[in-house]
Structures are given as C-alpha cells and as structure tokens.
Write a protein that holds these residues in place. Structure first.
Motif, short mmCIF file in Angstrom:
data_model
loop_
_atom_site.label_atom_id
_atom_site.label_comp_id
_atom_site.label_asym_id
_atom_site.label_seq_id
_atom_site.Cartn_x
_atom_site.Cartn_y
_atom_site.Cartn_z
N LEU A 168 0.82 -1.21 0.00
CA LEU A 168 0.00 0.00 0.00
C LEU A 168 0.86 1.26 0.00
O LEU A 168 0.45 2.30 -0.55
CB LEU A 168 -0.93 -0.01 1.21
N LEU A 169 2.03 1.19 0.59
CA LEU A 169 2.94 2.33 0.55
C LEU A 169 3.48 2.53 -0.87
O LEU A 169 3.60 3.66 -1.35
CB LEU A 169 4.10 2.13 1.52
N VAL A 170 3.82 1.42 -1.51
CA VAL A 170 4.37 1.49 -2.86
C VAL A 170 3.31 1.93 -3.86
O VAL A 170 3.57 2.74 -4.76
CB VAL A 170 4.96 0.12 -3.27
N ARG A 171 2.09 1.41 -3.68
CA ARG A 171 1.01 1.69 -4.63
C ARG A 171 -0.30 1.83 -3.87
O ARG A 171 -1.04 0.87 -3.71
CB ARG A 171 0.93 0.54 -5.64
N PRO A 172 -0.59 3.03 -3.38
CA PRO A 172 -1.75 3.23 -2.50
C PRO A 172 -3.09 2.82 -3.12
O PRO A 172 -4.00 2.44 -2.39
CB PRO A 172 -1.71 4.73 -2.21
N ASN A 173 -3.21 2.90 -4.43
CA ASN A 173 -4.48 2.57 -5.08
C ASN A 173 -4.45 1.19 -5.76
O ASN A 173 -5.23 0.93 -6.67
CB ASN A 173 -4.83 3.64 -6.12
N GLY A 174 -3.55 0.33 -5.29
CA GLY A 174 -3.44 -1.00 -5.89
C GLY A 174 -4.71 -1.81 -5.74
O GLY A 174 -5.35 -1.82 -4.67
N HIS A 175 -5.09 -2.51 -6.80
CA HIS A 175 -6.32 -3.30 -6.79
C HIS A 175 -6.18 -4.51 -5.87
O HIS A 175 -5.23 -5.30 -5.99
CB HIS A 175 -6.64 -3.78 -8.21
N GLY A 176 -7.11 -4.65 -4.94
CA GLY A 176 -7.15 -5.80 -4.05
C GLY A 176 -6.24 -5.69 -2.84
O GLY A 176 -6.19 -6.61 -2.02
N TYR A 177 -5.52 -4.58 -2.69
CA TYR A 177 -4.57 -4.47 -1.59
C TYR A 177 -5.29 -4.38 -0.24
O TYR A 177 -4.90 -5.02 0.73
CB TYR A 177 -3.67 -3.25 -1.77
N HIS A 178 -6.33 -3.55 -0.17
CA HIS A 178 -7.08 -3.42 1.09
C HIS A 178 -7.80 -4.73 1.42
O HIS A 178 -7.88 -5.12 2.60
CB HIS A 178 -8.08 -2.27 1.00
N LEU A 179 -8.30 -5.39 0.40
CA LEU A 179 -8.96 -6.69 0.63
C LEU A 179 -7.95 -7.69 1.19
O LEU A 179 -8.24 -8.41 2.15
CB LEU A 179 -9.55 -7.20 -0.68
N GLY A 180 -6.76 -7.74 0.60
CA GLY A 180 -5.73 -8.66 1.09
C GLY A 180 -5.32 -8.36 2.52
O GLY A 180 -5.17 -9.28 3.33
N LEU A 181 -5.14 -7.08 2.83
CA LEU A 181 -4.78 -6.72 4.20
C LEU A 181 -5.90 -7.07 5.17
O LEU A 181 -5.65 -7.55 6.29
CB LEU A 181 -4.46 -5.23 4.27
N GLY A 182 -7.13 -6.87 4.72
CA GLY A 182 -8.26 -7.24 5.57
C GLY A 182 -8.30 -8.73 5.87
O GLY A 182 -8.60 -9.14 7.00
N LEU A 183 -7.97 -9.54 4.90
CA LEU A 183 -7.94 -10.99 5.11
C LEU A 183 -6.89 -11.37 6.17
O LEU A 183 -7.16 -12.20 7.04
CB LEU A 183 -7.61 -11.70 3.79
N VAL A 184 -5.72 -10.74 6.08
CA VAL A 184 -4.67 -11.04 7.05
C VAL A 184 -5.09 -10.60 8.45
O VAL A 184 -4.93 -11.34 9.44
CB VAL A 184 -3.35 -10.32 6.65
N LEU A 185 -5.66 -9.40 8.55
CA LEU A 185 -6.08 -8.89 9.86
C LEU A 185 -7.21 -9.73 10.44
O LEU A 185 -7.26 -9.97 11.66
CB LEU A 185 -6.52 -7.43 9.72
N LYS A 186 -8.11 -10.18 9.59
CA LYS A 186 -9.21 -11.04 10.05
C LYS A 186 -8.66 -12.34 10.60
O LYS A 186 -9.09 -12.82 11.67
CB LYS A 186 -10.16 -11.31 8.89
N GLN A 187 -7.69 -12.95 9.89
CA GLN A 187 -7.11 -14.20 10.37
C GLN A 187 -6.36 -14.00 11.68
O GLN A 187 -6.31 -14.90 12.51
CB GLN A 187 -6.18 -14.79 9.31
N ALA A 188 -5.80 -12.79 11.86
CA ALA A 188 -5.08 -12.48 13.10
C ALA A 188 -6.01 -12.11 14.24
O ALA A 188 -5.55 -11.87 15.36
CB ALA A 188 -4.09 -11.35 12.85
N GLY A 189 -7.31 -12.04 13.98
CA GLY A 189 -8.27 -11.68 15.03
C GLY A 189 -8.41 -10.19 15.26
O GLY A 189 -9.04 -9.76 16.23
N LYS A 190 -7.85 -9.37 14.36
CA LYS A 190 -7.96 -7.91 14.48
C LYS A 190 -9.18 -7.46 13.68
O LYS A 190 -9.08 -6.86 12.61
CB LYS A 190 -6.69 -7.25 13.96
N PHE A 191 -10.36 -7.72 14.24
CA PHE A 191 -11.60 -7.56 13.49
C PHE A 191 -11.93 -6.10 13.20
O PHE A 191 -12.48 -5.78 12.14
CB PHE A 191 -12.75 -8.25 14.21
N ILE A 192 -11.64 -5.21 14.10
CA ILE A 192 -11.94 -3.80 13.88
C ILE A 192 -11.11 -3.26 12.72
O ILE A 192 -11.62 -2.58 11.82
CB ILE A 192 -11.71 -2.98 15.17
N GLU A 193 -9.81 -3.57 12.73
CA GLU A 193 -8.94 -3.12 11.64
C GLU A 193 -9.32 -3.81 10.32
O GLU A 193 -9.27 -3.19 9.26
CB GLU A 193 -7.49 -3.41 11.98
#
Length: 239
Positions: A168-193
């Motif tokens: 996201l730092l390299v390409r803030p508008n990258g397609h699917g980047y927020h979705l991918g980060l959300g998947l990682v955070l969800k698996q880590a139990g960081k549901f709010i983030e």
C-alpha cells in the motif's frame, strides 16, 4: 530497421535497372539479368516465409530467440512465460530456474516463478522468490501483496501484514490491496482493523462481492464478541 532498409532496397533496384539498361542491346545478357532478378526475388521470398514461421505465436518466437541466444536471461524468461501461458508449467518452472541459475537477481524471472508457485499452492517457495524479487526491485506493489498472501497461508501473520502494508505504501491505489490486508487482519483476530480495510475496498469498488461478504462476516464476529458477558474478576483473598 524496416524504414531505413527501404532506401537501401531502392538503391539496389536502381543499380539493377541501370545494369539492365546497359546490357539491353544484348538479349542474352538481358535475359540473364532478368533471371538473376527472379532468382533473387525467389530467394528473398523463401527467406521471408521461413522467418515468418517464427512469428506464428509467442511460444515459437521465444523458442527461436532462446535457441539463438541460450545464455540471454531475458530470452529464457520470455520463453518460460510463453510456456506458462500454454499451461506447460513444469517446463516453465525449469526455464525460470535455468535463468536464475546464471542471474539470481533477475527480477522478472523471480517474480514470475513466484506467481507460478503461488498458483500451485506452494506458498513457501512463492514467498522465497517474492522476497528475492522485492529485494531486486521494490517498486512493484503486486509482489508485496502476494508475498503477504503467501505468508498468510503459512500462518506468518505479522510478516504478512507488514508485506501488504508495504504494498500500500508502494502503490496506494493498488487493486485488491485493502482486501488482502483485511484478510490477514481477520485471520489475526484484528476484526476492527479488518472491517476498516474491507470498507476501504468497497469504497474503491462497490461491486466487490467478496469484500462485502467478508465485511458482513467481520461485523457478525464483532457483534458476537460484544454480546459475550464479561467475566467477573476474582475477588481478592482476605488477609
């Protein structure tokens, strides 16, 4: 090369025309010049037809390039990509490894081989080559996204989160980047983030059905957590 060669061809034609004019009184010589012209045209036509065969498709073209220059890492990588596009995955992997044996830091071979491994579910190998590609060239955001997703599959969640945040730092508008980060955070139990990331994904693409479904799932988990009764703290023992 094509445009400058036109002038050269015109000069050759003028020379042949002048030769024909000079020998025109002699019919035998004129016939010889005509035969020479026809023979030259036939030879060039044959050479053109033969060379055109290599351009019939990407695989043939890149195979020919690799055959001419087997030590050229770019030619080997292009042939590997053409083989992968044809579904010849084992051959593509072998060619990528051949290219990396002589040029281990060649970015395109590293990242393409990593994507092949990722598609096959070989996440450890994918992460290994994505680490190498990102070290060779840190300007491509997609490699960091897939590095994060591969790390997530290996349950290396802090490293996965760091990789996708780098994407996201390299390409803030990258397609699917927020979705991918959300998947990682969800698996880590960081549901709010995770919820925030899925909302960001939907803000960029309101038609993203996967982000919408994951957002609903995270909302349900947050409500479930909020509904759980808080355990009473243990009372201190009397002294």
């Amino acid at each position: 090369l094509y445009l400058p060669s036109v002038g050269f061809v015109v000069l050759v034609a003028l020379v042949l025309w002048q030769v024909k004019r000079r020998v025109a009184p002699n019919l035998r010589r004129a016939a010889w010049v005509n035969a020479f012209g026809v023979g030259l045209a036939a030879l060039l036509a044959f050479a053109t037809a033969r060379q055109s065969l290599y351009w019939s498709d990407e695989l043939s073209l890149n195979f020919h390039a690799h055959e001419i220059a087997p030590q050229n890492v770019s030619a080997t990588t292009s042939l590997a990509a053409a083989a992968a596009a044809r579904g010849m995955v084992p051959a593509a992997v072998s060619l990528y490894q051949e290219a990396l044996a002589s040029h281990p830091d060649f970015w395109r071979a590293n990242v393409n081989l990593a994507y092949l491994y990722y598609q096959q579910g070989k996440f450890r190998e994918a992460a290994r080559y994505l680490e190498r590609s990102s070290a060779a060239d840190a300007t491509d955001g997609d490699q960091f996204l897939y590095l994060g997703l591969a790390r997530m599959q290996l349950n290396q969640l802090p490293e996965a989160e760091a990789a996708i945040r780098t994407a996201l730092l390299v390409r803030p508008n990258g397609h699917g980047y927020h979705l991918g980060l959300g998947l990682v955070l969800k698996q880590a139990g960081k549901f709010i983030e995770a919820k925030q990331e899925f909302e960001s994904a939907l803000a960029r693409d309101p038609q993203d059905a996967q982000a919408r479904a994951l957002l609903a799932e995270v909302d349900g988990q947050l409500k479930s957590q909020a509904a759980k009764p808080t355990a009473n703290p243990p009372l201190p023992r009397p002294r």
